[in-house]
Design an enzyme around this catalytic site. Structure first.
Site, PDB file in Angstrom:
ATOM      1  N   LYS A 200       0.881  -1.179   0.000  1.00 49.47           N
ATOM      2  CA  LYS A 200       0.000   0.000   0.000  1.00 49.47           C
ATOM      3  C   LYS A 200       0.911   1.218   0.000  1.00 49.47           C
ATOM      4  O   LYS A 200       1.447   1.612   1.038  1.00 49.47           O
ATOM      5  CB  LYS A 200      -0.862  -0.025   1.272  1.00 49.47           C
ATOM      6  CG  LYS A 200      -2.207   0.640   1.161  1.00 49.47           C
ATOM      7  CD  LYS A 200      -2.189   2.090   0.753  1.00 49.47           C
ATOM      8  CE  LYS A 200      -1.906   3.023   1.905  1.00 49.47           C
ATOM      9  NZ  LYS A 200      -1.754   4.431   1.445  1.00 49.47           N
ATOM     10  N   GLY A 253       6.191   5.195   8.676  1.00 51.00           N
ATOM     11  CA  GLY A 253       5.317   6.368   8.668  1.00 51.00           C
ATOM     12  C   GLY A 253       5.359   7.044  10.022  1.00 51.00           C
ATOM     13  O   GLY A 253       6.292   6.842  10.801  1.00 51.00           O
ATOM     14  N   SER A 254       4.326   7.803  10.303  1.00 47.44           N
ATOM     15  CA  SER A 254       4.321   8.586  11.541  1.00 47.44           C
ATOM     16  C   SER A 254       4.091   7.688  12.762  1.00 47.44           C
ATOM     17  O   SER A 254       3.511   6.601  12.662  1.00 47.44           O
ATOM     18  CB  SER A 254       3.230   9.648  11.471  1.00 47.44           C
ATOM     19  OG  SER A 254       1.973   9.020  11.371  1.00 47.44           O
ATOM     20  N   THR A 255       4.527   8.184  13.893  1.00 50.89           N
ATOM     21  CA  THR A 255       4.362   7.440  15.139  1.00 50.89           C
ATOM     22  C   THR A 255       2.875   7.241  15.445  1.00 50.89           C
ATOM     23  O   THR A 255       2.442   6.176  15.888  1.00 50.89           O
ATOM     24  CB  THR A 255       5.081   8.191  16.273  1.00 50.89           C
ATOM     25  OG1 THR A 255       6.495   8.104  16.009  1.00 50.89           O
ATOM     26  CG2 THR A 255       4.789   7.585  17.633  1.00 50.89           C
ATOM     27  N   GLY A 258       1.540   4.633  13.125  1.00 54.00           N
ATOM     28  CA  GLY A 258       2.202   3.378  13.505  1.00 54.00           C
ATOM     29  C   GLY A 258       1.539   2.741  14.717  1.00 54.00           C
ATOM     30  O   GLY A 258       1.422   1.511  14.799  1.00 54.00           O
ATOM     31  N   GLU A 275       8.697   1.450  11.564  1.00 60.27           N
ATOM     32  CA  GLU A 275       9.733   2.489  11.427  1.00 60.27           C
ATOM     33  C   GLU A 275       9.000   3.821  11.502  1.00 60.27           C
ATOM     34  O   GLU A 275       8.288   4.193  10.570  1.00 60.27           O
ATOM     35  CB  GLU A 275      10.449   2.358  10.073  1.00 60.27           C
ATOM     36  CG  GLU A 275      11.196   1.057   9.874  1.00 60.27           C
ATOM     37  CD  GLU A 275      12.544   1.041  10.576  1.00 60.27           C
ATOM     38  OE1 GLU A 275      12.892   2.007  11.263  1.00 60.27           O
ATOM     39  OE2 GLU A 275      13.248   0.023  10.439  1.00 60.27           O
ATOM     40  N   CYS A 309      13.045  11.112   7.851  1.00 68.59           N
ATOM     41  CA  CYS A 309      12.706  10.635   9.202  1.00 68.59           C
ATOM     42  C   CYS A 309      13.822  10.912  10.200  1.00 68.59           C
ATOM     43  O   CYS A 309      13.562  11.251  11.347  1.00 68.59           O
ATOM     44  CB  CYS A 309      12.374   9.150   9.172  1.00 68.59           C
ATOM     45  SG  CYS A 309      13.666   8.175   8.395  1.00 68.59           S
TER      46      CYS A 309
END
Ligand code: NAD
Length: 505
Positions: A200, A253-255, A258, A275, A309
């Site tokens: 995706k 992606g973002s925390t 995530g 990550e 990142c």
């Protein structure tokens, strides 16, 4: 095909290959089991340097994810891929790497148009990094194995050995900042050991993943091994993360996202690699070459317009050189040539989208409101592309939002420290732990400090040096698991232990 007038003028001025034009003129669907299909719902793809519509994408549905997972399942359970001889897989992945190399310029152009990044960066970092990562992991296909030995202390005799088995079907969700390269960070190891995948891509930047899927087919990799479903994260991404048919999810992606992905995956005991975000500190001691360090720190925050990142976004400088450092980095930021991605003179491109720019502008305004001193750049924007100036704040406090929160844009904060202990305390004072950098000529100091920094990667003397052989990942809220390096093989395999009892005669 022709683009909207402003976009046509842009690509005509700087040039665009016929291969890229040909790809963009096609109708983009989704790829499941080697077959392409288009959905009813589509979304425009906006070119970042002009703000014009480049093409459109299929918005996949949860039913598409179900079909893609089923195809990947079949390809794993019954297809040839995991059963190929390791050298056969290695050869096919090598052929894929050759094809990516053949289409190097086309993929770089797509990445530049989609993300807004300077073409030279797309060429030398994104696409070259993709090729290198694939070649590195292709080589692992024939080298992953278990171990055998007689380590048992039990009474009796045994033959014991371990097997490294591919984890199975992997769901892959990636962000928009390095679309193709991050995809390969996920796929290289997974494909080498025989896993199959459902990808995706980020909804803002799916083009290179779609072109990649075509090359996968051309390389002769069996249908169903790589499936690509474009669409919204909240719809297809969420459905994939919580899908009971996958064995593992790997997410970058973002925390915040995530956390949602990890929670959904845990409900099914789905293995996961996350990550996530960062707010990486940079420590500058008073024994450095100031000019060289300023250049490297600037590259570490303004490269890819700060949408990295592990960008070194908060700098702590020894108090004796803080004033000189601040003046130089501000002057350096002012000199950076901001421009459209395809322009060879451009050093920093636009941000990826209007929404991303609005978010970065809001962060800069918050810094000003909190009393930080703006020494370069600022919240003013330039358009119609999503441009913003490289921005530097001095006089920041550790409690300010611009020091604590990930901005994901070209915004640097500068503060000072008086001794090593304070530098380490400030560096570690963050929920994140992706990377940290030390600039110092003292080897003893570096060796004292590096073990005490809470970060998955410690850079010394330069930033964001990435090689497929070296693992990458986060401490704390920057995630868990590792991409790249031999360590990643642990995250795409299950280890099975086999005990064989040897009976006495
Ligand atoms: P994001 O979290 O918004 O989106 C990442 C991906 O998740 C996209 O494909 C998106 O469509 C999808 N998604 C969104 N909502 C979802 C949901 N509910 N369920 C499943 N998937 C969903 O991140 P972004 O804005 O695309 O990327 C920037 C972020 O990525 C930053 O925080 C950055 O630090 C992080 N990042 C981390 C690394 C790393 O290696 N640690 C590398 C690059 C980027």
């Amino acid at each position: 095909m022709s683009f909207p007038p402003a976009l046509e003028a842009y690509v005509t001025r700087f040039g665009l290959s016929t291969a890229t034009r040909a790809f963009l003129s096609r109708s983009h669907g989704i790829c499941i089991d080697g077959t392409w299909s288009s959905g009813d719902e589509r979304a425009p793809v906006v070119e970042a340097s002009t703000g014009e519509v480049l093409t459109s994408l299929t918005l996949g549905t949860t039913a598409d994810i179900d079909r893609a997972v089923a195809a990947a399942r079949r390809a794993f359970d019954a297809g040839p891929w995991p059963r190929l001889k390791p050298l056969e897989r290695e050869q096919l992945l090598g052929r894929l790497a050759d094809l990516i190399e053949e289409h190097h310029e086309e993929l770089a152009e797509l990445e530049s148009l989609d993300v807004g990044k300077p073409l030279v960066e797309a060429r030398d970092i994104d696409v070259q990094g993709t090729i290198d990562t694939l070649r590195y992991f292709a080589g692992w296909a024939s080298k992953v194995g278990g171990r055998s030995g007689e380590a048992s202390s039990l009474p009796g005799s045994y033959l014991t050995y371990t097997r490294r088995e591919p984890v199975g079907v992997i769901g892959v969700i990636v962000p928009w900042n390095f679309p193709l390269q991050t995809l390969m960070w996920k796929l290289g190891a997974a494909l080498a050991v025989g896993c199959t995948v459902v990808v995706k891509p980020a909804e803002l930047t799916s083009l290179s993943a779609l072109r990649f899927a075509e090359l996968v087919h051309e390389a002769g990799i069996p249908d169903g091994v790589v499936n690509v479903v474009t669409g919204k994260g909240s719809v297809v991404g969420a459905h994939l993360a919580g899908h009971p048919g996958i064995d593992k999810i790997t997410f970058t992606g973002s925390t915040r996202t995530g956390h949602a992905v990890g929670t959904a995956a845990l409900a099914n005991w789905t293995r996961m690699t996350l990550e996530l975000g960062g707010k990486s500190p940079v420590l500058v001691f008073d024994d450095v070459d100031l000019e060289q360090t300023v250049e490297r720190v600037a590259l570490g925050i303004f490269g890819n317009a700060g949408q990295v990142c592990d960008a070194g976004s908060r700098v702590y400088v020894h108090e004796s050189i803080a004033e000189a450092f601040t003046a130089r980095i501000a002057a350096h930021a002012d000199r950076i040539v901001v421009g459209p991605g395809l322009d060879p003179a451009t050093e920093m491109g636009p941000l990826v989208s209007e929404a991303q720019r609005a978010q970065v502008v809001a962060c800069i305004e918050a810094g000003i409101a909190e009393g930080a001193r703006l020494v370069a750049g600022g919240p003013e924007t330039d358009g119609p592309g999503f441009f913003i100036r490289p921005t530097v704040f001095a006089g920041v406090e550790q409690s300010m939002s611009i020091v604590r929160e990930e901005i994901f844009g070209p915004v640097l904060t500068v503060a000072s420290f008086s001794d090593e202990e304070e530098a380490i305390r400030l560096a570690n004072d963050s929920p994140y732990g992706l990377a940290a950098t030390i600039y110092s000529e003292s080897l003893s100091r570096v060796l004292r400090i590096a073990p005490r920094l809470q970060a998955g990667t410690v850079y010394v003397g330069a930033q964001s040096t990435i090689d497929p052989a070296m693992p990458f990942g986060g401490y704390k809220a920057s995630g868990f698991g590792r991409d790249l390096g031999a360590e990643q093989l642990d995250h795409v395999t299950e280890t099975k232990t086999v005990w064989i009892t040897i009976d006495d005669a």
